[in-house]
Motif scaffolding. Sequence first.
Motif, PDB file in Angstrom:
ATOM      1  N   LEU A  59      27.109  30.975  12.494  1.00 55.46           N
ATOM      2  CA  LEU A  59      28.074  30.704  13.550  1.00 55.46           C
ATOM      3  C   LEU A  59      27.483  29.680  14.511  1.00 55.46           C
ATOM      4  O   LEU A  59      26.340  29.826  14.965  1.00 55.46           O
ATOM      5  CB  LEU A  59      28.406  31.970  14.330  1.00 55.46           C
ATOM      6  CG  LEU A  59      29.263  33.049  13.671  1.00 55.46           C
ATOM      7  CD1 LEU A  59      29.532  34.173  14.673  1.00 55.46           C
ATOM      8  CD2 LEU A  59      30.577  32.483  13.160  1.00 55.46           C
ATOM      9  N   ILE A  60      28.256  28.639  14.819  1.00 55.62           N
ATOM     10  CA  ILE A  60      27.927  27.732  15.919  1.00 55.62           C
ATOM     11  C   ILE A  60      28.893  28.084  17.037  1.00 55.62           C
ATOM     12  O   ILE A  60      30.119  28.008  16.856  1.00 55.62           O
ATOM     13  CB  ILE A  60      28.089  26.264  15.503  1.00 55.62           C
ATOM     14  CG1 ILE A  60      27.239  25.964  14.259  1.00 55.62           C
ATOM     15  CG2 ILE A  60      27.696  25.338  16.649  1.00 55.62           C
ATOM     16  CD1 ILE A  60      27.477  24.585  13.673  1.00 55.62           C
ATOM     17  N   VAL A  61      28.364  28.517  18.166  1.00 53.36           N
ATOM     18  CA  VAL A  61      29.217  29.144  19.175  1.00 53.36           C
ATOM     19  C   VAL A  61      29.348  28.288  20.435  1.00 53.36           C
ATOM     20  O   VAL A  61      28.383  27.687  20.910  1.00 53.36           O
ATOM     21  CB  VAL A  61      28.689  30.554  19.545  1.00 53.36           C
ATOM     22  CG1 VAL A  61      28.683  31.445  18.319  1.00 53.36           C
ATOM     23  CG2 VAL A  61      27.292  30.500  20.152  1.00 53.36           C
ATOM     24  N   ALA A  62      30.576  28.239  20.946  1.00 53.66           N
ATOM     25  CA  ALA A  62      30.857  27.645  22.245  1.00 53.66           C
ATOM     26  C   ALA A  62      30.903  28.772  23.265  1.00 53.66           C
ATOM     27  O   ALA A  62      31.757  29.663  23.182  1.00 53.66           O
ATOM     28  CB  ALA A  62      32.187  26.902  22.203  1.00 53.66           C
ATOM     29  N   CYS A  63      29.985  28.751  24.206  1.00 50.26           N
ATOM     30  CA  CYS A  63      29.874  29.863  25.161  1.00 50.26           C
ATOM     31  C   CYS A  63      30.783  29.709  26.370  1.00 50.26           C
ATOM     32  O   CYS A  63      30.966  30.662  27.124  1.00 50.26           O
ATOM     33  CB  CYS A  63      28.422  30.012  25.607  1.00 50.26           C
ATOM     34  SG  CYS A  63      27.325  30.481  24.254  1.00 50.26           S
ATOM     35  N   ASP A  64      31.350  28.521  26.574  1.00 53.25           N
ATOM     36  CA  ASP A  64      32.337  28.342  27.641  1.00 53.25           C
ATOM     37  C   ASP A  64      33.322  27.260  27.224  1.00 53.25           C
ATOM     38  O   ASP A  64      33.144  26.579  26.210  1.00 53.25           O
ATOM     39  CB  ASP A  64      31.679  28.021  28.987  1.00 53.25           C
ATOM     40  CG  ASP A  64      30.824  26.765  28.946  1.00 53.25           C
ATOM     41  OD1 ASP A  64      31.294  25.745  28.391  1.00 53.25           O
ATOM     42  OD2 ASP A  64      29.686  26.780  29.452  1.00 53.25           O
ATOM     43  N   GLU A  65      34.369  27.091  28.040  1.00 54.21           N
ATOM     44  CA  GLU A  65      35.458  26.182  27.680  1.00 54.21           C
ATOM     45  C   GLU A  65      34.987  24.737  27.569  1.00 54.21           C
ATOM     46  O   GLU A  65      35.542  23.954  26.790  1.00 54.21           O
ATOM     47  CB  GLU A  65      36.581  26.289  28.722  1.00 54.21           C
ATOM     48  CG  GLU A  65      37.231  27.657  28.806  1.00 54.21           C
ATOM     49  CD  GLU A  65      38.065  27.995  27.586  1.00 54.21           C
ATOM     50  OE1 GLU A  65      38.489  27.055  26.880  1.00 54.21           O
ATOM     51  OE2 GLU A  65      38.300  29.198  27.348  1.00 54.21           O
ATOM     52  N   THR A  66      33.971  24.349  28.328  1.00 53.70           N
ATOM     53  CA  THR A  66      33.506  22.959  28.305  1.00 53.70           C
ATOM     54  C   THR A  66      32.906  22.582  26.956  1.00 53.70           C
ATOM     55  O   THR A  66      32.812  21.400  26.633  1.00 53.70           O
ATOM     56  CB  THR A  66      32.457  22.718  29.401  1.00 53.70           C
ATOM     57  OG1 THR A  66      31.287  23.507  29.137  1.00 53.70           O
ATOM     58  CG2 THR A  66      33.008  23.095  30.772  1.00 53.70           C
ATOM     59  N   GLU A  67      32.481  23.573  26.168  1.00 53.63           N
ATOM     60  CA  GLU A  67      31.845  23.287  24.875  1.00 53.63           C
ATOM     61  C   GLU A  67      32.842  23.251  23.720  1.00 53.63           C
ATOM     62  O   GLU A  67      32.481  22.852  22.613  1.00 53.63           O
ATOM     63  CB  GLU A  67      30.766  24.333  24.589  1.00 53.63           C
ATOM     64  CG  GLU A  67      29.607  24.286  25.574  1.00 53.63           C
ATOM     65  CD  GLU A  67      28.548  25.344  25.303  1.00 53.63           C
ATOM     66  OE1 GLU A  67      27.428  25.199  25.818  1.00 53.63           O
ATOM     67  OE2 GLU A  67      28.851  26.317  24.570  1.00 53.63           O
ATOM     68  N   LEU A  68      34.087  23.653  23.976  1.00 52.80           N
ATOM     69  CA  LEU A  68      35.060  23.736  22.880  1.00 52.80           C
ATOM     70  C   LEU A  68      35.369  22.369  22.271  1.00 52.80           C
ATOM     71  O   LEU A  68      35.506  22.237  21.053  1.00 52.80           O
ATOM     72  CB  LEU A  68      36.353  24.394  23.363  1.00 52.80           C
ATOM     73  CG  LEU A  68      36.343  25.922  23.449  1.00 52.80           C
ATOM     74  CD1 LEU A  68      37.661  26.418  24.022  1.00 52.80           C
ATOM     75  CD2 LEU A  68      36.091  26.549  22.075  1.00 52.80           C
TER      76      LEU A  68
END
Length: 402
Positions: free
Chosen positions: A93-102
């Motif tokens: 999994l490559i995860v975006a931890c907040d909306e700015t990383e989406l």
Amino acid sequence: MAQMFDFAVVGGGLVGLATCLALQDRFGPINLLVLEKEGSWGAHQSGHNSGVIHSGIYYRPGSAKARLCKQGREALIAFCDRHAIPYRICGKLIVACDETELSRLKGLQQRAVENGIPTQFLSGEQAKQWEPHVHCVGALRVETTGVVDFKQVCRAYAREVEARGAEMHLNTLLMGVRTEANFTTLESSQGDFRCRFLINCAGLFSDRVAQLAGLRPPVRILPFRGEYYTLQPPSADCVKGLIYPVPDPAFPFLGVHLTRTVEDHVHAGPNAVLSLKREGYTRKDFSLKDCWECLSYRGFWRLVLPYMREGLREIRRSRSRALFAKSVQRMVPDICASDLIPNGAGVRAQAVTPEGKLVDDFLILEAPNALHVCNAPSPAATASLAIGQEIAKRVPACWRGQ
């Protein structure tokens, strides 16, 4: 008089030994010499990594990294099958931890499409089906990522190279290179050897070996240390497979990630800090020569100044288990700092130009009767067999007549 070899390969890591296999495949029976300064195969970069079989998702479409990673992954898995080397294709999994990383995550998915790598975009809740303890607002599932013990792979390469008739020398330091019209003399700590064609796969010392051979490489190797921790229970139970952050465009490395190894240990790391010794695996390791070569190189200062804030953050994190834990807890909040146990480090050989640019792809320099591999960063372990084939293809067909 020293024995004459058809080929001499300097460096007994994954890339060097895979190159030997490729030479034996292409040219059939050859008189092949392998020189390694350490007492075991794969003693440095090949034996100090996270053990990840990369999918190739990160690399620029059309680059050698993207092409050779995909080819090398398939060849590596086939090699492991033939030699009964344990591995696991577990996905990550490559995860975006907040909306700015989406948006960066979606850009990474587009790059995966261009590289022909299947992925699945997941919501934060869907990601928990794979990793119940992960915290994210979105994730990319990459099925083709796996894990293996690259030390085992390297030893298996060496056994096969030797079984095909190569002469293998451990504990043999290259000290000088004399190039004649039709052959090259290698001066070593174990005496002189002669060869018709030299291939330099010396990793952290590849630029120095190239200099010994009379080249002026357009890059210098800068060593970056990556430190690892092992997670102890109960924190280790929070990680089922591989969890990566979205790469930060402000920093030229992937960032701290979590890896459940083929031995079922969970590692956290690596970070990335400048090493003051080319083979400096601890903060105390220091070499005046290595340090001076780094600090006196204009490319070093042009590289680090734009990343000064991130570099200082990495240094602080290197010295603080609590700060290291915060990087991990951003993805998996249930992990406790007290369960992070130091577990060694690796040193990455990164080629840097005088302009301060990281060489972003494999770099192979051609010279008369020689090839010099002067940049082979990640995913070199995954891609090693394909890199070896690429190097063998570059050997002139007329080498036998030289």
